[in-house]
Write a protein that holds these residues in place. Structure first.
Motif, mmCIF file in Angstrom:
data_model
loop_
_atom_site.group_PDB
_atom_site.id
_atom_site.type_symbol
_atom_site.label_atom_id
_atom_site.label_comp_id
_atom_site.label_asym_id
_atom_site.label_seq_id
_atom_site.Cartn_x
_atom_site.Cartn_y
_atom_site.Cartn_z
ATOM 1 N N ALA A 178 22.661 -27.067 36.287
ATOM 2 C CA ALA A 178 22.678 -25.243 36.270
ATOM 3 C C ALA A 178 21.152 -25.228 36.858
ATOM 4 O O ALA A 178 20.126 -25.903 36.589
ATOM 5 C CB ALA A 178 22.800 -24.798 34.717
ATOM 6 N N VAL A 179 20.995 -23.941 37.307
ATOM 7 C CA VAL A 179 19.795 -23.109 37.698
ATOM 8 C C VAL A 179 19.704 -21.808 37.106
ATOM 9 O O VAL A 179 20.659 -21.062 37.026
ATOM 10 C CB VAL A 179 19.672 -23.071 39.091
ATOM 11 N N ILE A 180 18.819 -21.556 36.197
ATOM 12 C CA ILE A 180 18.474 -20.316 35.339
ATOM 13 C C ILE A 180 17.441 -19.549 36.276
ATOM 14 O O ILE A 180 16.187 -19.940 36.140
ATOM 15 C CB ILE A 180 18.375 -20.669 34.089
ATOM 16 N N MET A 181 17.993 -18.178 36.623
ATOM 17 C CA MET A 181 16.880 -17.666 37.339
ATOM 18 C C MET A 181 16.362 -16.447 36.403
ATOM 19 O O MET A 181 17.168 -16.160 35.437
ATOM 20 C CB MET A 181 17.594 -16.990 38.631
ATOM 21 N N LEU A 200 18.633 -28.958 26.170
ATOM 22 C CA LEU A 200 16.992 -28.475 26.422
ATOM 23 C C LEU A 200 16.260 -29.782 26.624
ATOM 24 O O LEU A 200 15.263 -29.617 27.457
ATOM 25 C CB LEU A 200 16.614 -27.916 24.954
ATOM 26 N N ASP A 201 16.658 -31.110 26.265
ATOM 27 C CA ASP A 201 15.756 -32.142 26.532
ATOM 28 C C ASP A 201 15.591 -32.460 27.890
ATOM 29 O O ASP A 201 14.988 -33.255 28.294
ATOM 30 C CB ASP A 201 16.166 -33.485 25.648
ATOM 31 N N HIS A 202 16.729 -31.864 28.742
ATOM 32 C CA HIS A 202 16.956 -32.275 30.191
ATOM 33 C C HIS A 202 16.572 -31.196 31.244
ATOM 34 O O HIS A 202 16.970 -31.333 32.221
ATOM 35 C CB HIS A 202 18.178 -33.078 30.410
ATOM 36 N N ALA A 203 16.075 -30.131 30.713
ATOM 37 C CA ALA A 203 15.746 -28.845 31.191
ATOM 38 C C ALA A 203 14.368 -28.756 31.740
ATOM 39 O O ALA A 203 13.494 -29.208 30.968
ATOM 40 C CB ALA A 203 16.073 -27.683 30.437
ATOM 41 N N LEU A 204 14.143 -28.667 33.515
ATOM 42 C CA LEU A 204 12.790 -28.400 33.753
ATOM 43 C C LEU A 204 12.328 -27.167 34.122
ATOM 44 O O LEU A 204 13.049 -26.423 34.783
ATOM 45 C CB LEU A 204 12.862 -29.395 34.988
ATOM 46 N N TYR A 205 11.218 -26.891 33.788
ATOM 47 C CA TYR A 205 10.798 -25.455 33.965
ATOM 48 C C TYR A 205 10.037 -25.692 35.249
ATOM 49 O O TYR A 205 9.088 -26.408 35.350
ATOM 50 C CB TYR A 205 9.872 -24.731 32.732
ATOM 51 N N VAL A 206 10.213 -24.795 36.194
ATOM 52 C CA VAL A 206 9.188 -24.989 37.533
ATOM 53 C C VAL A 206 8.674 -23.420 37.782
ATOM 54 O O VAL A 206 9.505 -22.448 37.718
ATOM 55 C CB VAL A 206 10.244 -25.264 38.524
ATOM 56 N N SER A 231 9.452 -17.752 38.329
ATOM 57 C CA SER A 231 9.615 -19.308 37.624
ATOM 58 C C SER A 231 11.361 -19.250 37.435
ATOM 59 O O SER A 231 11.936 -18.331 37.662
ATOM 60 C CB SER A 231 9.077 -19.313 36.291
ATOM 61 N N LEU A 232 11.771 -20.695 37.319
ATOM 62 C CA LEU A 232 13.288 -20.767 37.015
ATOM 63 C C LEU A 232 13.336 -22.043 36.105
ATOM 64 O O LEU A 232 12.345 -22.715 35.899
ATOM 65 C CB LEU A 232 13.856 -20.729 38.178
ATOM 66 N N ILE A 233 14.531 -22.424 35.731
ATOM 67 C CA ILE A 233 14.575 -23.587 34.965
ATOM 68 C C ILE A 233 15.882 -24.356 35.976
ATOM 69 O O ILE A 233 16.772 -23.850 36.304
ATOM 70 C CB ILE A 233 14.953 -23.518 33.825
ATOM 71 N N VAL A 234 15.477 -25.602 35.878
ATOM 72 C CA VAL A 234 16.630 -26.676 36.446
ATOM 73 C C VAL A 234 17.088 -27.548 35.577
ATOM 74 O O VAL A 234 16.530 -28.414 34.836
ATOM 75 C CB VAL A 234 15.842 -27.512 37.644
ATOM 76 N N VAL A 235 18.401 -27.636 35.475
ATOM 77 C CA VAL A 235 19.126 -28.534 34.437
ATOM 78 C C VAL A 235 19.865 -29.329 35.352
ATOM 79 O O VAL A 235 20.796 -28.933 36.091
ATOM 80 C CB VAL A 235 20.044 -27.817 33.249
ATOM 81 N N THR A 236 19.498 -30.558 35.438
ATOM 82 C CA THR A 236 20.240 -31.561 36.524
ATOM 83 C C THR A 236 21.567 -32.187 36.055
ATOM 84 O O THR A 236 21.811 -32.090 34.871
ATOM 85 C CB THR A 236 19.366 -32.926 36.756
ATOM 86 N N GLY A 237 22.389 -32.425 37.087
ATOM 87 C CA GLY A 237 23.735 -32.989 36.788
ATOM 88 C C GLY A 237 23.527 -34.459 36.693
ATOM 89 O O GLY A 237 24.906 -35.066 36.687
#
Length: 504
Positions: A178-181, A200-206, A231-237
């Protein structure tokens, strides 16, 4: 005079070197360059592309009148923005009518959460228009974090942080990546949603991806008060990032076969839709389980929370779904199988007991928790049409021959019972309602009362009272439940009702 050409040019996430060659050429050659900006703020799009502006270019800054929901405009926030877009379009149209080429800059990509699309809606039909794509911010964010986003058959979901927190948590649990804008003020709710979804443990804030001041760090370490709009958040697959909810496209997984002592499986009815129709017993049970198994739309109704794994599948694999739930329960997991309405009325309860005939599940106890059924909901909206004896039937012939359905319809009609009809029609079953109407009219009067309930309990619900002769089969679909009255069923100013007594 020939009108000018209107261009929407994506300038990327921040680094001027990420502007495409085509975008750079059009910006450099434009008569007019337009860009959006907040009140009292520099336009980020202009900052990215400014070195490309020709010395003679005309600049048009389109300044938003408001950036939050608070505004004195009589139309509120939507009205203020609509007026702003109309006035902005008029300003650009004046240049286009004068034969000037206009480039409207867009951060990232013009059609990805951008304001360009509102100008496109207003100008594209009147002027020659071309869109030049740009690098979206989330692509720069994943590059900055050097974090693979999706692999092979992973599904990526792009979400606005402005979604309601429960909805955001559900969608995060139901996707691979997921990408959270749109963070900023929404960050605290987004963080809670990530935690509820187990991501939460695998979510990156950029922050400010590709800009000189960019930074990235785990979401769990971010100070909520320091989060800017850029800023946004990336949750990898990546599969190493933990479990996610299954979908109808996933195979039913295998579960370890060890049987836990006291294994129990709950089968629960969620009611027809509104949260207010969810019983306290079911609500309490769902708050205590580790796994929820069911048809996708029903699983989606269960709020996401930490520790909950959701297993959603299609609507024709009921027994396989039941076996999965039994396997999980046998392995010591706390499991609930969910159904809409009441699980025992054309729901999952029967499928669970069918699967449980296997001796492998002999040690798993099954507990069914009742829910409000669809027939109760429609009847309540209408009045009291099932106040006397009534029968319930499904018109679906997926699990039984149509000849059996027709024979039962005749028997119910001859017995003069009120009849509730589930599953009256679908995309592949379009003739059954008309056939049922013909069969019933062989035994019932044309003026027999009929209640049609559609999406009862939801915002779009409707209730229609008609007669058996006037029922329009073409208007009936799977969102409907029908109640065919008995001879004694009446329509009064108070509603539709069937007497409790039967005269000899």
């Amino acid at each position: 005079m020939t009108t000018g050409h209107f261009y929407g040019v994506g300038v990327g996430p921040g680094d001027p070197e990420l502007i495409t060659r085509k975008g750079a050429r059009l910006i450099a050659g434009a008569d007019v360059v337009a860009f959006h900006a907040g009140v009292g703020k520099e336009s980020n799009a202009r900052r990215i592309a400014a070195d490309l502006f020709a010395a003679t270019v005309i600049e048009e800054q389109l300044t938003y009148p408001v950036t939050t929901g608070a505004t004195p405009h009589p139309g509120g926030y939507p009205g203020a923005l609509a007026q702003f877009y109309e006035e902005s379009a008029d300003r650009l149209a004046a240049h286009l009518e004068a034969g000037r080429d206009v480039v409207l800059l867009a951060e990232g990509d013009p059609l990805f959460y951008g304001s360009f699309m509102y100008m496109h809606d207003r100008l594209a039909e009147r002027y020659r228009t071309e869109i030049v794509p740009g690098v979206p911010a989330f692509m720069a964010a994943t590059a900055a974090a050097a974090s693979p986003l999706v692999r092979q058959t992973d599904v990526l979901t792009v979400l606005p942080g402005t979604l309601p927190e429960p909805e955001l948590a559900r969608r995060l649990a139901d996707t691979d990546a997921a990408v959270i804008m749109k963070l900023g003020r929404t960050f605290p709710a987004v963080r809670r949603a990530l935690e509820a979804a187990g991501r939460l443990d695998h979510a990156l804030y950029v922050e400010r991806a590709s800009m000189p001041e960019q930074r990235w760090l785990p979401v769990a370490e971010v100070d909520a008060d320091s989060v800017p709009y850029f800023s946004l958040i990336v949750v990898t697959g990546d599969s190493r990032n933990g479990p996610r909810s299954r979908t109808s496209a996933d195979p039913i997984p295998a579960v370890a076969e060890d049987t836990a002592a006291g294994a129990e499986l709950l089968v629960v009815g969620l009611g027809p839709g509104p949260d207010g129709w969810l019983t306290p017993e079911v609500s309490s049970a769902l708050a205590d389980v580790d796994h929820v198994v069911g048809y996708g739309p029903y699983v989606q109704r269960v709020p996401q929370r930490p520790g909950l794994t959701r297993h959603a599948s299609g609507n024709t694999v009921e027994v396989d779904r039941a076996r999965l739930a039994l396997d999980l329960a046998r392995a010591g997991k706390r499991v609930a199988v969910v159904s809409g309405g009441d699980a025992g009325v054309f729901g999952m309860a029967s499928a669970v007991f069918e699967a449980a005939q296997d001796a492998a599940y002999a040690e798993v106890s099954i507990r069914v928790l009742p829910g409000v059924s669809a027939v109760q909901a429609v009847a309540a909206r209408a009045g009291a049409p099932i106040g006397g004896d009534f029968a319930v039937i499904s018109l679906s012939d997926r699990l039984k021959p149509w000849a059996v359905v027709e024979r039962r319809l005749r028997a119910i009609a001859e017995a003069d019972l009120v009849l509730a009809i589930y599953n009256p029609a679908s995309c592949s079953r379009t003739e059954q309602v008309a056939t049922a109407q013909r069969v019933l009219l062989e035994h019932r009067k044309p003026d027999t009362v009929v209640v049609v309930g559609r999406d009862i309990g939801r915002a779009e619900e409707s209730l229609t009272v008609t007669t058996l002769a006037e029922l329009a089969p073409a208007s009936i679909d799977m969102s409907c439940l029908l109640i065919i009255g008995a001879e004694a069923t009446r329509v009064s100013p108070a509603g539709v009702w069937t007497p409790r007594y039967v005269e000899a």
